[in-house]
Motif scaffolding. Structure first.
Motif, PDB file in Angstrom:
ATOM      1  N   LEU A 102     -34.871  -6.806  10.890  1.00  0.00           N
ATOM      2  CA  LEU A 102     -33.480  -7.240  10.891  1.00  0.00           C
ATOM      3  C   LEU A 102     -32.580  -6.111  10.405  1.00  0.00           C
ATOM      4  O   LEU A 102     -32.900  -5.438   9.429  1.00  0.00           O
ATOM      5  N   ILE A 103     -31.487  -5.904  11.116  1.00  0.00           N
ATOM      6  CA  ILE A 103     -30.508  -4.879  10.764  1.00  0.00           C
ATOM      7  C   ILE A 103     -29.147  -5.562  10.679  1.00  0.00           C
ATOM      8  O   ILE A 103     -28.788  -6.331  11.567  1.00  0.00           O
ATOM      9  N   ILE A 104     -28.418  -5.301   9.614  1.00  0.00           N
ATOM     10  CA  ILE A 104     -27.088  -5.893   9.438  1.00  0.00           C
ATOM     11  C   ILE A 104     -26.085  -4.775   9.205  1.00  0.00           C
ATOM     12  O   ILE A 104     -26.292  -3.928   8.338  1.00  0.00           O
ATOM     13  N   SER A 105     -25.023  -4.767   9.977  1.00  0.00           N
ATOM     14  CA  SER A 105     -23.958  -3.797   9.759  1.00  0.00           C
ATOM     15  C   SER A 105     -22.650  -4.551   9.556  1.00  0.00           C
ATOM     16  O   SER A 105     -22.249  -5.343  10.406  1.00  0.00           O
ATOM     17  N   ILE A 106     -22.021  -4.325   8.422  1.00  0.00           N
ATOM     18  CA  ILE A 106     -20.774  -5.029   8.107  1.00  0.00           C
ATOM     19  C   ILE A 106     -19.667  -4.017   7.853  1.00  0.00           C
ATOM     20  O   ILE A 106     -19.884  -3.003   7.185  1.00  0.00           O
ATOM     21  N   THR A 107     -18.506  -4.285   8.424  1.00  0.00           N
ATOM     22  CA  THR A 107     -17.313  -3.503   8.101  1.00  0.00           C
ATOM     23  C   THR A 107     -16.322  -4.449   7.441  1.00  0.00           C
ATOM     24  O   THR A 107     -16.012  -5.505   7.987  1.00  0.00           O
ATOM     25  N   ALA A 108     -15.880  -4.084   6.248  1.00  0.00           N
ATOM     26  CA  ALA A 108     -14.905  -4.899   5.534  1.00  0.00           C
ATOM     27  C   ALA A 108     -13.521  -4.271   5.687  1.00  0.00           C
ATOM     28  O   ALA A 108     -13.375  -3.049   5.652  1.00  0.00           O
ATOM     29  N   ILE A 109     -12.534  -5.130   5.873  1.00  0.00           N
ATOM     30  CA  ILE A 109     -11.153  -4.695   6.025  1.00  0.00           C
ATOM     31  C   ILE A 109     -10.331  -5.389   4.941  1.00  0.00           C
ATOM     32  O   ILE A 109     -10.563  -6.563   4.639  1.00  0.00           O
ATOM     33  N   GLY A 110      -9.417  -4.660   4.364  1.00  0.00           N
ATOM     34  CA  GLY A 110      -8.571  -5.233   3.332  1.00  0.00           C
ATOM     35  C   GLY A 110      -7.180  -4.666   3.404  1.00  0.00           C
ATOM     36  O   GLY A 110      -6.891  -3.809   4.235  1.00  0.00           O
ATOM     37  N   GLU A 111      -6.334  -5.179   2.535  1.00  0.00           N
ATOM     38  CA  GLU A 111      -4.972  -4.665   2.511  1.00  0.00           C
ATOM     39  C   GLU A 111      -4.523  -4.452   1.076  1.00  0.00           C
ATOM     40  O   GLU A 111      -5.084  -5.038   0.139  1.00  0.00           O
ATOM     41  N   ALA A 112      -3.532  -3.611   0.922  1.00  0.00           N
ATOM     42  CA  ALA A 112      -2.973  -3.347  -0.405  1.00  0.00           C
ATOM     43  C   ALA A 112      -1.606  -2.718  -0.234  1.00  0.00           C
ATOM     44  O   ALA A 112      -1.347  -2.040   0.767  1.00  0.00           O
ATOM     45  N   LYS A 113      -0.734  -2.972  -1.192  1.00  0.00           N
ATOM     46  CA  LYS A 113       0.505  -2.200  -1.246  1.00  0.00           C
ATOM     47  C   LYS A 113       0.145  -0.760  -1.582  1.00  0.00           C
ATOM     48  O   LYS A 113      -0.773  -0.520  -2.374  1.00  0.00           O
ATOM     49  N   PHE A 114       0.879   0.167  -1.021  1.00  0.00           N
ATOM     50  CA  PHE A 114       0.580   1.584  -1.237  1.00  0.00           C
ATOM     51  C   PHE A 114       0.474   1.896  -2.729  1.00  0.00           C
ATOM     52  O   PHE A 114      -0.443   2.578  -3.177  1.00  0.00           O
ATOM     53  N   GLU A 115       1.415   1.354  -3.498  1.00  0.00           N
ATOM     54  CA  GLU A 115       1.483   1.703  -4.929  1.00  0.00           C
ATOM     55  C   GLU A 115       0.384   1.029  -5.740  1.00  0.00           C
ATOM     56  O   GLU A 115       0.161   1.396  -6.900  1.00  0.00           O
ATOM     57  N   ASP A 116      -0.328   0.061  -5.159  1.00  0.00           N
ATOM     58  CA  ASP A 116      -1.408  -0.626  -5.883  1.00  0.00           C
ATOM     59  C   ASP A 116      -2.771   0.043  -5.719  1.00  0.00           C
ATOM     60  O   ASP A 116      -3.693  -0.214  -6.491  1.00  0.00           O
ATOM     61  N   ILE A 117      -2.920   0.861  -4.673  1.00  0.00           N
ATOM     62  CA  ILE A 117      -4.244   1.400  -4.360  1.00  0.00           C
ATOM     63  C   ILE A 117      -4.729   2.329  -5.473  1.00  0.00           C
ATOM     64  O   ILE A 117      -3.974   3.155  -5.969  1.00  0.00           O
ATOM     65  N   VAL A 118      -5.994   2.154  -5.849  1.00  0.00           N
ATOM     66  CA  VAL A 118      -6.596   2.995  -6.890  1.00  0.00           C
ATOM     67  C   VAL A 118      -7.775   3.752  -6.281  1.00  0.00           C
ATOM     68  O   VAL A 118      -8.681   3.147  -5.715  1.00  0.00           O
ATOM     69  N   TYR A 119      -7.731   5.072  -6.416  1.00  0.00           N
ATOM     70  CA  TYR A 119      -8.784   5.926  -5.877  1.00  0.00           C
ATOM     71  C   TYR A 119      -9.789   6.289  -6.981  1.00  0.00           C
ATOM     72  O   TYR A 119      -9.591   5.957  -8.145  1.00  0.00           O
ATOM     73  N   ARG A 120     -10.812   7.018  -6.586  1.00  0.00           N
ATOM     74  CA  ARG A 120     -11.792   7.484  -7.575  1.00  0.00           C
ATOM     75  C   ARG A 120     -11.284   8.713  -8.343  1.00  0.00           C
ATOM     76  O   ARG A 120     -11.872   9.084  -9.351  1.00  0.00           O
ATOM     77  N   ASN A 121     -10.252   9.342  -7.835  1.00  0.00           N
ATOM     78  CA  ASN A 121      -9.921  10.685  -8.334  1.00  0.00           C
ATOM     79  C   ASN A 121      -8.748  10.740  -9.303  1.00  0.00           C
ATOM     80  O   ASN A 121      -8.207  11.806  -9.553  1.00  0.00           O
ATOM     81  N   GLY A 122      -8.350   9.597  -9.875  1.00  0.00           N
ATOM     82  CA  GLY A 122      -7.144   9.616 -10.703  1.00  0.00           C
ATOM     83  C   GLY A 122      -7.373   9.591 -12.210  1.00  0.00           C
ATOM     84  O   GLY A 122      -6.412   9.512 -12.981  1.00  0.00           O
TER      85      GLY A 122
END
Lengths: 348, 348
Positions: B143-163
């Motif tokens: 069995l192989i499962i491939s999932i793509t998740a989609i989401g939304e955010a206000k630009f100013e709310d997004i948090v990256y790994r690099n901050g």
């Protein structure tokens, strides 16, 4: 599997997961303004402003969807991207990004993956789509590719499968059946090779067919062509499973029937020659072949004058009342019910 | 693989590709306003208005990422969705849609896929994400499962790994290590079962650990919790590979070092008991276990008062200059260099 059997074989475990991902993805460029953040975080960040977002996904399994004995990895990578981009084109959208996930067994050396990613990169550059994410992992058997294509479109430009009306004209881009016959030629050569590995295949008479099979293109030019003609299709789909099957999708979702005219189906002369050689009916191939990635769409009858002499398009039929059903009208003027004989991935 | 070994086994080929897809996807509901068109066309159509779009994807392979001998298919489906949704949460976004592709060998009857899709559906409903597309095909193995998740955010709310900045506090939600020890318990039971199939496992002492392994949850509540506290993280990641590995991602991408305090790492009492039983150091498990799907993030030092007594969060360390490196400060006050020993999917 590899073009040069003597080349270096680097084990994937030498690089580790993150080393491998960095190595394979370093040639991906970012071209789209809508890509704010691509590979390297928990998720990619995209900005489509006021446009709508289109998403389509495919899963490709070695031994089910492709055979590496005649499909070079570079071509496979290219084709995998093209097939997904084609789905965005089929919505009358503009492909903008893709994610690419792969799983590989340890029979694949690094150099094989480099070839595959060369194909991904070629297609991404050709279609100006940004590779914004993915996953790289190991498989227990063979190669698995999962691609998600993302695109954008203005709301009013999007074309669904369900908008065809009675009397609409049925139109197709390019020509049909060549990709399938290219596959037949390659499969024949594989069998010859298995009997006599020293036999050098002469494929000059089959170049167009083989190119259509190994290096198909997505019709991302159709949106602009139609805009210039001031035509908005009423329904649209891409031809991945074969003309019959795709017509039936449009008919079912639009609640209409169809008259398809055999004599109108666009077929390349090379396909006709090779069908004679293989003793196969070329109409059958065009109807059921698949993998052409041409666009099939319907337009209002009143748009006929705009399209009738355009070399990019062929009017192959027209829609009728649902109660009349979907039929092929043969050259001998007999009606044959259209059936979806297209390639079916689920087989026992 | 199946919970009831005597139940009906319907061959997938009885339904055909489209019949199978219709059957499996009929329970998916559409909840998101942003979903204009879900399954049924060449691509899904989404409308995020002024919000940015987040995309993340994962590929799960039987025998590599999961073992069906102790992972019920319903749980597997649930967990596969959760793992992807967690990536959207880790951007401080709201998960809104997913695509689900599966490939199955013909050893799977329809009833097995129904269980798997029950898990997908449960998770989609629990997290209010719409299943907007996918692919269903056959595999040569497993069995192989491939999932793509989609989401939304206000630009100013997004948090990256690099901050993350020097002196920022390092914070984690929930507790760590339980999912990994749940897996150890299940693997031990599998071995016992192989020796004596009539042995009935007694798992009462392990319920929390097993639930964390078999039915993890994504922390989609954290965004709102932090908003109420008026805290915006400076960097964030979800803990899928283990605390050490994720801290090192934040450090590397933010160009900082870290002091992580062993005594601060949140561990459930059940984990401590089971670690004693297995004679394993619980800190090692918390550092390297993975699959907890908690969120790890950094906040400004000045936000400490807002979070310090909150039961949802634990401050486990602080960031330092990059030149100082990333270290665990043990209970004995010795410094140990953090290493990414997290689970590595690419193994030879």
């Amino acid at each position: 599997m590899l073009e040069d059997k003597n080349q270096k074989r680097t084990s994937l475990s030498e690089l580790g997961e993150f080393g491998l991902i960095n190595h394979l993805t370093k040639h991906f460029q970012i071209n789209q303004k809508s890509t704010l953040k691509a590979i390297g975080d928990d998720a990619a960040v995209l900005d489509f402003s006021k446009n709508k977002v289109l998403i389509s996904t495919d899963l490709l399994i070695e031994g089910v969807h492709f055979d590496l004995s005649y499909m070079p990895l570079k071509h496979l990578g290219y084709k995998a991207v093209v097939a997904n981009i084609s789905d965005i084109c089929a919505m009358n959208g503009v492909p903008t990004q893709i994610t690419i996930s792969i799983a590989v067994s340890n029979r694949f050396p690094l150099e094989a993956l480099e070839e595959l990613f060369e194909g991904f990169t070629l297609a991404a550059n050709r279609y100006q789509v940004d590779v914004i994410g993915g996953d790289t992992t190991s498989s227990q058997k063979g190669l698995i590719i999962s691609i998600t294509a993302i695109g954008e479109a203005k709301f009013e430009d999007i074309v669904y499968r369900n908008g065809a009306n009675e009397t609409d004209l049925l139109v197709v881009s390019g020509d049909l059946g060549a990709a399938y016959m290219g596959l037949q030629v390659l499969e024949r050569e594989k069998q010859v090779f298995q009997v006599n590995p020293n036999n050098q295949p002469v494929l000059d008479d089959y170049t167009y067919l083989i190119e259509r099979q190994l290096k198909p293109e997505a019709r991302n030019d159709i949106k602009e062509l139609l805009e210039k003609l001031e035509i908005k299709p009423t329904s649209m789909i891409d031809i991945s499973d074969g003309l019959s099957s795709e017509i039936l999708h449009l008919c079912k979702q639009s609640n209409v029937g169809c008259h398809l005219y055999e004599e109108k189906i666009p077929i390349d002369p090379q396909l006709i020659n090779v069908c004679e050689e293989f003793n196969i009916d070329s109409t059958t191939i065009a109807l059921n072949g698949g993998e052409d990635y041409e666009l099939l769409f319907t337009i209002k009858m009143t748009d006929f004058e705009k399209i009738k002499h355009n070399p990019n398009f062929t009017v192959i039929g027209h829609m009728v009342a649902e109660s009349e059903g979907a039929h092929l009208i043969t050259r001998a003027n007999t009606q044959i019910t259209l059936k979806a004989r297209g390639w079916n991935a689920i087989e026992s």
